[in-house]
Motif scaffolding. Structure first.
Motif, PDB file in Angstrom:
ATOM      1  N   PHE A 237       0.813  -1.225   0.000  1.00 36.92           N
ATOM      2  CA  PHE A 237       0.000   0.000   0.000  1.00 36.92           C
ATOM      3  C   PHE A 237       0.843   1.269   0.000  1.00 36.92           C
ATOM      4  O   PHE A 237       0.525   2.267   0.631  1.00 36.92           O
ATOM      5  CB  PHE A 237      -0.995   0.013   1.168  1.00 36.92           C
ATOM      6  CG  PHE A 237      -1.866  -1.207   1.191  1.00 36.92           C
ATOM      7  CD1 PHE A 237      -2.956  -1.314   0.335  1.00 36.92           C
ATOM      8  CD2 PHE A 237      -1.580  -2.279   2.038  1.00 36.92           C
ATOM      9  CE1 PHE A 237      -3.743  -2.444   0.327  1.00 36.92           C
ATOM     10  CE2 PHE A 237      -2.373  -3.408   2.037  1.00 36.92           C
ATOM     11  CZ  PHE A 237      -3.456  -3.506   1.177  1.00 36.92           C
ATOM     12  N   SER A 238       1.957   1.181  -0.693  1.00 37.76           N
ATOM     13  CA  SER A 238       2.810   2.361  -0.776  1.00 37.76           C
ATOM     14  C   SER A 238       2.190   3.381  -1.736  1.00 37.76           C
ATOM     15  O   SER A 238       1.505   3.026  -2.700  1.00 37.76           O
ATOM     16  CB  SER A 238       4.200   1.972  -1.260  1.00 37.76           C
ATOM     17  OG  SER A 238       4.097   1.397  -2.539  1.00 37.76           O
ATOM     18  N   ILE A 239       2.439   4.612  -1.436  1.00 36.86           N
ATOM     19  CA  ILE A 239       1.909   5.677  -2.280  1.00 36.86           C
ATOM     20  C   ILE A 239       2.821   5.839  -3.485  1.00 36.86           C
ATOM     21  O   ILE A 239       3.992   6.184  -3.356  1.00 36.86           O
ATOM     22  CB  ILE A 239       1.779   6.982  -1.486  1.00 36.86           C
ATOM     23  CG1 ILE A 239       0.675   6.799  -0.418  1.00 36.86           C
ATOM     24  CG2 ILE A 239       1.452   8.161  -2.405  1.00 36.86           C
ATOM     25  CD1 ILE A 239       0.624   7.864   0.629  1.00 36.86           C
ATOM     26  N   VAL A 240       2.271   5.521  -4.652  1.00 35.65           N
ATOM     27  CA  VAL A 240       3.050   5.616  -5.882  1.00 35.65           C
ATOM     28  C   VAL A 240       3.195   7.074  -6.281  1.00 35.65           C
ATOM     29  O   VAL A 240       4.261   7.536  -6.654  1.00 35.65           O
ATOM     30  CB  VAL A 240       2.349   4.845  -7.027  1.00 35.65           C
ATOM     31  CG1 VAL A 240       3.120   4.981  -8.335  1.00 35.65           C
ATOM     32  CG2 VAL A 240       2.165   3.390  -6.639  1.00 35.65           C
ATOM     33  N   GLN A 241       2.113   7.787  -6.204  1.00 40.07           N
ATOM     34  CA  GLN A 241       2.157   9.205  -6.550  1.00 40.07           C
ATOM     35  C   GLN A 241       1.065   9.972  -5.801  1.00 40.07           C
ATOM     36  O   GLN A 241      -0.029   9.466  -5.551  1.00 40.07           O
ATOM     37  CB  GLN A 241       1.976   9.406  -8.060  1.00 40.07           C
ATOM     38  CG  GLN A 241       2.341  10.818  -8.468  1.00 40.07           C
ATOM     39  CD  GLN A 241       2.529  10.950  -9.972  1.00 40.07           C
ATOM     40  OE1 GLN A 241       2.277  10.031 -10.735  1.00 40.07           O
ATOM     41  NE2 GLN A 241       2.985  12.132 -10.388  1.00 40.07           N
ATOM     42  N   GLN A 242       1.438  11.169  -5.427  1.00 38.98           N
ATOM     43  CA  GLN A 242       0.479  12.068  -4.777  1.00 38.98           C
ATOM     44  C   GLN A 242       0.316  13.285  -5.672  1.00 38.98           C
ATOM     45  O   GLN A 242       1.282  13.987  -5.946  1.00 38.98           O
ATOM     46  CB  GLN A 242       0.993  12.488  -3.396  1.00 38.98           C
ATOM     47  CG  GLN A 242       0.076  13.472  -2.694  1.00 38.98           C
ATOM     48  CD  GLN A 242       0.578  13.827  -1.302  1.00 38.98           C
ATOM     49  OE1 GLN A 242       1.524  13.217  -0.790  1.00 38.98           O
ATOM     50  NE2 GLN A 242      -0.041  14.818  -0.694  1.00 38.98           N
ATOM     51  N   PHE A 243      -0.903  13.505  -6.162  1.00 36.92           N
ATOM     52  CA  PHE A 243      -1.184  14.659  -7.021  1.00 36.92           C
ATOM     53  C   PHE A 243      -1.762  15.747  -6.129  1.00 36.92           C
ATOM     54  O   PHE A 243      -2.829  15.558  -5.531  1.00 36.92           O
ATOM     55  CB  PHE A 243      -2.195  14.290  -8.101  1.00 36.92           C
ATOM     56  CG  PHE A 243      -1.741  13.173  -9.001  1.00 36.92           C
ATOM     57  CD1 PHE A 243      -1.114  13.456 -10.214  1.00 36.92           C
ATOM     58  CD2 PHE A 243      -1.943  11.847  -8.649  1.00 36.92           C
ATOM     59  CE1 PHE A 243      -0.724  12.423 -11.059  1.00 36.92           C
ATOM     60  CE2 PHE A 243      -1.547  10.817  -9.485  1.00 36.92           C
ATOM     61  CZ  PHE A 243      -0.931  11.092 -10.696  1.00 36.92           C
ATOM     62  N   GLN A 244      -1.051  16.852  -6.046  1.00 38.66           N
ATOM     63  CA  GLN A 244      -1.434  17.874  -5.080  1.00 38.66           C
ATOM     64  C   GLN A 244      -2.256  18.992  -5.721  1.00 38.66           C
ATOM     65  O   GLN A 244      -1.894  19.520  -6.764  1.00 38.66           O
ATOM     66  CB  GLN A 244      -0.161  18.458  -4.445  1.00 38.66           C
ATOM     67  CG  GLN A 244      -0.400  19.215  -3.164  1.00 38.66           C
ATOM     68  CD  GLN A 244      -0.862  18.308  -2.028  1.00 38.66           C
ATOM     69  OE1 GLN A 244      -0.500  17.125  -1.958  1.00 38.66           O
ATOM     70  NE2 GLN A 244      -1.693  18.848  -1.152  1.00 38.66           N
ATOM     71  N   PHE A 245      -3.335  19.354  -5.084  1.00 39.61           N
ATOM     72  CA  PHE A 245      -4.126  20.502  -5.545  1.00 39.61           C
ATOM     73  C   PHE A 245      -3.701  21.737  -4.761  1.00 39.61           C
ATOM     74  O   PHE A 245      -2.981  21.637  -3.771  1.00 39.61           O
ATOM     75  CB  PHE A 245      -5.619  20.247  -5.319  1.00 39.61           C
ATOM     76  CG  PHE A 245      -6.184  19.205  -6.240  1.00 39.61           C
ATOM     77  CD1 PHE A 245      -6.866  19.556  -7.393  1.00 39.61           C
ATOM     78  CD2 PHE A 245      -6.032  17.839  -5.942  1.00 39.61           C
ATOM     79  CE1 PHE A 245      -7.385  18.594  -8.236  1.00 39.61           C
ATOM     80  CE2 PHE A 245      -6.551  16.872  -6.772  1.00 39.61           C
ATOM     81  CZ  PHE A 245      -7.221  17.242  -7.929  1.00 39.61           C
ATOM     82  N   ALA A 246      -4.166  22.902  -5.193  1.00 41.24           N
ATOM     83  CA  ALA A 246      -3.896  24.136  -4.444  1.00 41.24           C
ATOM     84  C   ALA A 246      -4.699  24.112  -3.142  1.00 41.24           C
ATOM     85  O   ALA A 246      -5.697  23.385  -3.018  1.00 41.24           O
ATOM     86  CB  ALA A 246      -4.288  25.351  -5.284  1.00 41.24           C
ATOM     87  N   VAL A 247      -4.258  24.906  -2.186  1.00 39.04           N
ATOM     88  CA  VAL A 247      -4.889  24.907  -0.859  1.00 39.04           C
ATOM     89  C   VAL A 247      -6.381  25.246  -0.927  1.00 39.04           C
ATOM     90  O   VAL A 247      -7.185  24.733  -0.158  1.00 39.04           O
ATOM     91  CB  VAL A 247      -4.156  25.903   0.073  1.00 39.04           C
ATOM     92  CG1 VAL A 247      -4.883  26.046   1.406  1.00 39.04           C
ATOM     93  CG2 VAL A 247      -2.744  25.414   0.317  1.00 39.04           C
ATOM     94  N   THR A 248      -6.737  26.078  -1.895  1.00 39.28           N
ATOM     95  CA  THR A 248      -8.149  26.473  -2.006  1.00 39.28           C
ATOM     96  C   THR A 248      -8.947  25.552  -2.916  1.00 39.28           C
ATOM     97  O   THR A 248     -10.114  25.791  -3.175  1.00 39.28           O
ATOM     98  CB  THR A 248      -8.258  27.906  -2.576  1.00 39.28           C
ATOM     99  OG1 THR A 248      -7.546  27.932  -3.818  1.00 39.28           O
ATOM    100  CG2 THR A 248      -7.662  28.912  -1.620  1.00 39.28           C
ATOM    101  N   GLN A 249      -8.288  24.497  -3.410  1.00 36.96           N
ATOM    102  CA  GLN A 249      -9.006  23.588  -4.313  1.00 36.96           C
ATOM    103  C   GLN A 249      -9.454  22.331  -3.577  1.00 36.96           C
ATOM    104  O   GLN A 249      -8.651  21.684  -2.900  1.00 36.96           O
ATOM    105  CB  GLN A 249      -8.101  23.219  -5.488  1.00 36.96           C
ATOM    106  CG  GLN A 249      -7.864  24.392  -6.433  1.00 36.96           C
ATOM    107  CD  GLN A 249      -7.077  23.986  -7.654  1.00 36.96           C
ATOM    108  OE1 GLN A 249      -6.065  23.281  -7.546  1.00 36.96           O
ATOM    109  NE2 GLN A 249      -7.520  24.432  -8.822  1.00 36.96           N
TER     110      GLN A 249
END
Lengths: 604, 348
Positions: B244-256
């Motif tokens: 269950f390793s995180i392959v990728q984390q797609f980050q949104f803006a703080v207000t999104q």
């Protein structure tokens, strides 16, 4: 932590009514219309006054329901309920305790089932948006709960016991003692009910509806000399309710409400002029339990200090009132954090009678640390065209400040809210004869910046100043005395309202019926009296598309009284005679036919 | 999913409470609901189920009430199909209604050991995992009810951290997104189907709101917190086979604050600020172009080249279902459903 939405969040025309003097058929709560201007207030508006005798029933909801056509939205018998006058919401009618506004600072409303009325001397219902003397937040109207000290050298002890269906018992004891100098009055009321009523037409029982409550009020006054009087008024109440499940829901939640109200006052002056200075402390506390078997709960509370002075010049043809009020409110709790509001208000009222014409000019300006509320005013006029006929015309403005919940609730509170504004017009005519009184009032209220909670991009709910509500309607009050002899009295009273309350989309506002009718037919013969009270409430829309609604209902009650002497009075009441299914909120039905026995005993 | 309407419980006596008493335009024969779409209308009282035929020609609202002659209950949350049955989670009535999925005829009501049931994942044909909030005043009594769908009784309760919401399963695990009920949480619990215990806990961003499974990857979309001190939304790609390793984390803006992750034919779809975005499951960054604009999605679900979007409108009047063609990103049709249409299930 998990944020609970407590139910705690959810958590009333210018005729003057007076009380008929006591006589042998005084078992009746005879509410009569007053045909002339009252000596101390040059009245130009419309109000209804109920005296102590009518207030012995358990709660404010019971009293209003018994004596008027006012619509009350309620989550079921004994549950959280709010008043709706002239199509407006519960937070648009201000309830005042001895002149001090007591609508919750948290949710803006007064829960009518959390006010026990037996301790009061007088209840006044005033419809319409003119509230300069009383404060703001009253575009729909005002309900005044008052204790009036007197120095009648009176003593009595009164016990009123009421036993009813669903293991309901309500008892109140009142003691009044006064001499020329000193006045004291105490009232203790206790009330409880299993409230497990069967629901008409359904094979269901009201669940989780048990409630109990206690209320104590103590009132004192001391006349120092002809010029000076001091008084102290207080009310303490604690109401503990499980909150009834909806018909198809399952709930085990519970709400306790604790109210503590104190007022210390000093009256200076005589008949021609008066100065009243009051210092009041109003505390409210709501505790919400998700599970009534658990001690786990959330608290939200507020305390408000009010220091006010009202100076009155009382002449026969003109009157002047000048008021200054300082207010400080602190609200705190699990839902709202800790916040303060400070305010100063100034008002001036000029009343003047010129022959047949009377007018009131009112202005009020309030300063609040967080807002700049508008100046509000009212101009009220009455013209007596004929001894039997008076015309009235009023115009007034009002505003309502956002509540602490609106501003600070977690989640969603919006500190940028503006006050709601309203503009009201009223046109009325009174026809008064000895045995016949008729009052017809047309009203129109325009409200803007109305606060509504809306889903914020479906992420969370938040209040915004978005709604516009127009409410217009006609109110009829009619009273006809049919027979009045030494032994027999018969009369009929009718209140009827047609109101059309629409939102910005020109659609009827939900939870607001268009038609209301109340009638009270009384017949008294010597020691016996019979009253028939009926209510009709029109269709109540529950979806803004008007696709869904609650059915209209017609409810009838019978009161049979026997009063062999002035000391004892026995009354039996049958409520909802026809065992009709009715509700004012979806899936929150009221009981079917139910019974009550009232025994009143007075020692003096 | 969205339980914010629960909040309304009394918030606004005057203006914002929902109800039933449906008046429907009948367009199908009651009891004939094969090959169609069910949508749960989440009203506080008198919730309802709407049916839309597979070819969108027929809509029928309030079908549970109509077929069974009784009210569904308060705040129905979701509907899950399993075998011949449909399981309707009725959150504020603390029950599950089990109905025949083709006729809506009630088979049984499961009312024990269920406090605020939210979502159900069916596994192996005879077990259901149901996320339950328990007492909403207690942060420590949340659980997953394990249901025997053969005899429709709750076998056991597995205690889980605060706020279990969406739940999905593959042939080895059930995945529970802890959105945090009326509060906040930031984990996904992994339940081993064999031991029926939590085998792993995956730390993600605030409010994991929706999940999809694709091959051996678990995709988790976190909304972030939108009120108060905002925290950013994020999309996680998690390798199930690699602990269950995180392959990728797609980050949104703080207000999104994205919502409603959905998957169809190798593509992921999500909703953000009235827009639908589309990305390939092999993409290494979030899409910059809007896929469909002006989409009022309360909930959405992609299937077989179509995107089904519910529009709750003002939450006090009938909402819509809007169907888009994913190949052209255009609206095909829209139909009126009940009040607050939310969870969608496909019976075809």
């Amino acid at each position: 932590m998990r944020k609970i939405f407590p139910l705690a969040l959810i958590i009333i025309n210018s005729f003057a009514f007076g009380q008929k003097k006591e006589n042998f058929y005084s078992v009746l709560d005879t509410v009569l219309l007053q045909s002339r201007f009252n000596k101390t207030t040059l009245q130009t508006y419309n109000h209804k006054v109920l005296k102590q005798k009518s207030l012995k029933v358990a709660s404010l909801e019971n009293v209003l329901h018994q004596h008027s056509d006012i619509f009350i939205r309620s989550y079921g018998r004994g549950m959280v309920s709010g008043i709706s006058m002239r199509g407006m919401g519960a937070s648009h009618t201000q309830v005042l305790w001895n002149g001090i506004p007591i609508n919750s600072k948290l949710n803006g409303q007064t829960d009518l089932n959390s006010i026990y009325t037996s301790g009061f001397d007088q209840l006044t219902i005033k419809k319409g948006g003119s509230s300069v003397i009383y404060g703001s937040g009253a575009s729909g109207g005002i309900v005044l709960l008052t204790n009036n000290p007197n120095f009648n050298q009176n003593f009595y002890l009164n016990n009123h016991l009421s036993i009813g269906s669903y293991k309901t018992i309500n008892n109140n004891v009142t003691m009044e003692l006064s001499n020329k100098k000193f006045y004291s009055k105490f009232n203790f009321q206790a009330n409880q009910s299993q409230n497990n009523y069967p629901i008409p037409l359904y094979d269901k029982t009201n669940k989780n509806g048990a409630y109990s409550g206690i209320n104590f009020s103590g009132n004192f006054a001391y006349r120092i000399n002809t010029l000076n009087q001091i008084y102290f008024k207080s009310q303490q109440s604690f109401i503990d309710r499980n909150l009834s499940s909806s018909m198809y829901g399952v709930s085990s939640d519970r709400l306790t409400t604790q109210d503590n109200r104190y007022l210390l006052g000093w009256k200076l002056g005589k008949k021609k002029w008066q100065s009243r200075t009051d210092l009041a402390l109003i505390k409210e506390k709501f505790s919400y339990y998700f599970d009534n078997n658990s001690a786990r709960h959330t608290n939200n509370q507020s305390q408000t200090w009010v220091l006010k002075n009202k100076w009155s010049l009382l002449q026969k043809k003109h009157q002047l009132y000048i008021g200054n009020e300082l207010g400080y409110t602190q609200g705190k709790g699990d839902g709202i954090g800790n916040h303060q509001r400070k305010s100063y208000a100034f008002f001036v009222v000029w009343a003047h009678q010129i022959n047949r014409f009377t007018y009131h000019a009112n202005l009020r300006k309030e300063f609040v640390n967080t807002y700049a509320p508008p100046i509000i005013g009212a101009f009220e006029t009455a013209y007596k065209l004929h001894k039997n006929y008076t015309l009235r015309a009023n115009i007034s403005t009002n505003y309502r400040l956002p509540t602490f919940n609106d501003l600070y609730w977690t989640m969603g509170g919006n500190p940028d809210l503006k006050p709601e504004k309203s503009l009201s017009y009223e046109l009325g005519q009174d026809v008064v004869f000895k045995n016949f009184k008729l009052q017809l009032t047309a009203f129109y209220i325009q409200s803007t910046n109305m606060i509504r909670w809306t889903p914020n991009n479906s992420l969370f709910w938040s209040p915004k100043n978005i709604d516009r509500v127009d409410s217009k309607g006609l109110e009829l009050q009619l009273q006809q005395k049919l027979i009045e002899t030494k032994k027999i009295l018969a009369d009929i009273s009718v209140n009827a309202t047609y109101q059309h309350t629409i939102d910005q989309n020109n659609l009827q506002v939900i939870y607001t019926p268009q038609q209301l009718l109340w009638t009270n037919i009384k017949f008294a013969y010597q020691h016996f009296s019979l009253q028939y009270i009926a209510h009709y409430t029109g269709k109540i829309y529950t979806s803004t598309s008007l696709s869904q609604f609650l059915d209209p209902y017609f409810i009838q009650n019978i009161h049979l009284q026997y009063q062999p002497n002035k000391k004892i009075q026995v009354e039996t009441v049958v409520q909802n005679l026809t065992n009709t299914f009715y509700q004012t909120m979806p899936d929150r039905p009221f009981p079917g036919r139910n019974y009550q026995l009232n025994i009143n005993y007075k020692i003096n | 999913m969205k339980k914010i309407n629960v909040l309304l419980t009394g918030l606004l006596i005057s203006s914002l409470i929902f109800t039933g008493c449906k008046k429907d335009v009948k367009t199908t024969e009651p009891g004939d609901y094969e090959n169609g779409i069910f949508v749960v209308n989440e009203t506080m009282t008198n919730s309802s189920i709407s049916y839309l035929s597979e070819d969108y020609s027929a809509v029928e609202n309030g079908i549970f009430n109509k077929v069974n002659g009784e009210s569904l209950g308060d705040q129905a949350q979701s509907i899950t199909l399993n075998g011949d049955n449909a399981y309707i989670m009725v959150s504020n009535s603390n029950k599950i209604e089990v109905v025949d999925k083709n006729t809506m005829e009630k088979k049984v009501t499961i009312a024990s050991q269920l406090i605020k049931p939210r979502y159900m994942a069916a596994v192996d044909g005879n077990i259901g995992f149901i996320s339950c909030w328990g007492d909403t005043g207690d942060d420590n009594d949340d659980y997953v009810a394990i249901l025997n769908t053969t005899n429709n009784s709750v076998i056991s309760q597995l205690s889980v951290p605060l706020g279990p919401e969406k739940i999905i399963a593959d042939d080895r695990y059930a995945y529970v997104a802890h959105k945090g009920a009326w509060g906040n949480n930031n984990i996904v619990s992994v339940i081993d189907l064999g031991s029926r215990q939590i085998s792993n806990t995956i730390q993600v961003s605030d409010k994991p709101e929706s999940m999809v499974l694709e091959n051996h990857f678990l995709w988790v979309l976190c909304t972030g917190t939108a009120w108060g001190t905002e925290t950013a939304g994020a999309l996680y790609k998690i390798d199930i086979d690699n602990n269950f390793s995180i392959v990728q984390q797609f980050q949104f803006a703080v207000t999104q604050h994205p919502q409603n992750l959905s998957y169809d034919n190798g593509k992921l779809y999500y909703y953000l600020d009235n827009q639908v975005f589309k990305m390939d499951s092999n993409d290494t960054s979030l899409p910059s172009n809007v896929f469909i604009d002006n989409v009022p999605a309360y909930n959405m679900s992609a299937k077989d080249g179509k995107l089904y979007v519910t529009d709750a409108k003002n939450y006090t009047s009938e909402g819509d279902i809007i169907i888009y063609d994913l190949s052209t990103a255009t609206e095909i049709t829209r139909k009126t459903l009940g009040i607050i249409p939310g969870d969608i299930s496909f019976n075809f």
